[in-house]
Write an enzyme that holds these catalytic residues in place. Sequence first.
Site, short mmCIF file in Angstrom:
data_model
loop_
_atom_site.label_atom_id
_atom_site.label_comp_id
_atom_site.label_asym_id
_atom_site.label_seq_id
_atom_site.Cartn_x
_atom_site.Cartn_y
_atom_site.Cartn_z
N ASP A 34 0.80 -1.24 0.00
CA ASP A 34 0.00 0.00 0.00
C ASP A 34 0.83 1.28 0.00
O ASP A 34 0.57 2.20 0.79
CB ASP A 34 -0.91 0.04 1.23
CG ASP A 34 -1.65 -1.25 1.49
OD1 ASP A 34 -1.85 -2.02 0.54
OD2 ASP A 34 -2.04 -1.49 2.64
N GLU A 205 -10.92 -0.78 -3.41
CA GLU A 205 -10.18 -0.06 -2.37
C GLU A 205 -9.03 0.70 -3.02
O GLU A 205 -8.93 0.77 -4.24
CB GLU A 205 -9.63 -1.06 -1.34
CG GLU A 205 -8.72 -2.12 -1.94
CD GLU A 205 -8.44 -3.28 -1.01
OE1 GLU A 205 -9.19 -3.45 -0.03
OE2 GLU A 205 -7.47 -4.02 -1.27
#
Length: 483
Positions: A34, A205
């Site tokens: 991420d 997401e």
Amino acid sequence: MSRFASTLPIASRAIPNYTTSEAGNPFVDGWYADPDTEIYNGLYWVFPTSSYSYDKQLYLDAFSSPDLVHWTKYPNILTTADISWAVKAVWAPAPISRNGKYYLYFGANDIREDGNMEGGIGVAVSDKPEGPYVDAIGSPLIGEYHNGAQPIDQDVFIDDDGQAYIYYGGHSRANVAKLNEDMISIGTFDDGTQFKEITPENYVEGSQMIKRHGIYYFMWSEGTWTGPDYSVSYAMSDSPTGPFNRLAKILQQDSAVAKGSGHHGVIHIPDTDIWYIVYHRRPLSETDGDHRVLAYDRMYFNDDGTIAPVKMLVKDNFADGQMYSWKTYDGQWTVEDERLTVAETAEAKAMLDTDFADLVFEATASIDYGLGDAGLVFRATNLSTSCDEFQGYYAAITSSDRVVLEKINGGKRTTLGEVDNMIELKTEHLIRVTATGYDIKVFVDDLTYSKISVTERSYSHGATGVGARNTAAKFGHVSVQRP
């Protein structure tokens, strides 16, 4: 700070005009995911999630680089000890700076819509990019679901007019909200609302916003983060709040390079049209879903402003002095003077976790001393701790002035081709192998005319790497790609 760090303005240094991470992916060591990015004080910064099980995701690290090659690690810039309400699952840091302060937005606790646990998106602040960061408000900035969006995976973007926005969302819903000038409170849109749903088709997401030539690019991750379908798609709009209609998938796993590619940030080199997508992916042989690594590749725009599909390239020039992506089998391997170096031994291999069928594979190789050979290993399978177990091909230069191509089946070697080449010891030679279907060609120095050309049907795909027998050898400028 690293000896490579610099506070010179980026414009005064060489522009990092690369096709990928030329010193190898992953570009830093460790399990991370991420990543988001910023440019602070003449340095490129990457802020990732520490990729472990939720109950071990209790801290955030950061990395900076003056050139996207040499990286300095800053451990524990923010931990759950600094956030009274965060107990686990500290995710997806999003950095930004304003008014002399450095802000870091993060998700924590993986909260559910039933509201049984405090958590959501927090904001921390520091006087320095590397922290330490402290909780700015003592509670989540966004602590509940709005429009069905889980408060995670945020990105913060300041538009040209100074208005700041936060884009976020999990559980297949995405929102945008305004941030006030203080960067620690949510603003209000003209219609009186605070959270606008902007969910595009297939959104899961990993929100990300960039702006180029007046166009807003909203980007996100699709699929399951532990699965092969994890990927990045995007939309374009003339407004920071959309609408965002899905255009295309631009990053996805490559069965020859890595799997599970997604949840990214973007680095734009100032005053250029050079862009990089920085993302996490899972090595091909890795089975643990939490084991993810950081990579970056070049991101190109088409003439109409759309984004071209990202190609995962495999390169390593060892300019960072590291060999993060390599696994060694026998021999003593080090990186010295930007070369992967092996001491003389009976046999040694250093392999990349790849699975190429058709390929163009090249590297420089030199023999320092010894009576053996050094070269490229390709379409290799059955790798183990012993060099005698694998199957594959080996194209090498020898200390007896020869070029040789061998088929290896366990401990048995079969010569497929051999030719004189007048190899000079201690001189670096460029070896290139092309394999298309059953046709294999070996080039040395002269890339126009092959030294060896054969048709061979034994092995169709496998890992790539370098090897040596009975020699001390050096390798550099490794590149593997499809034809």
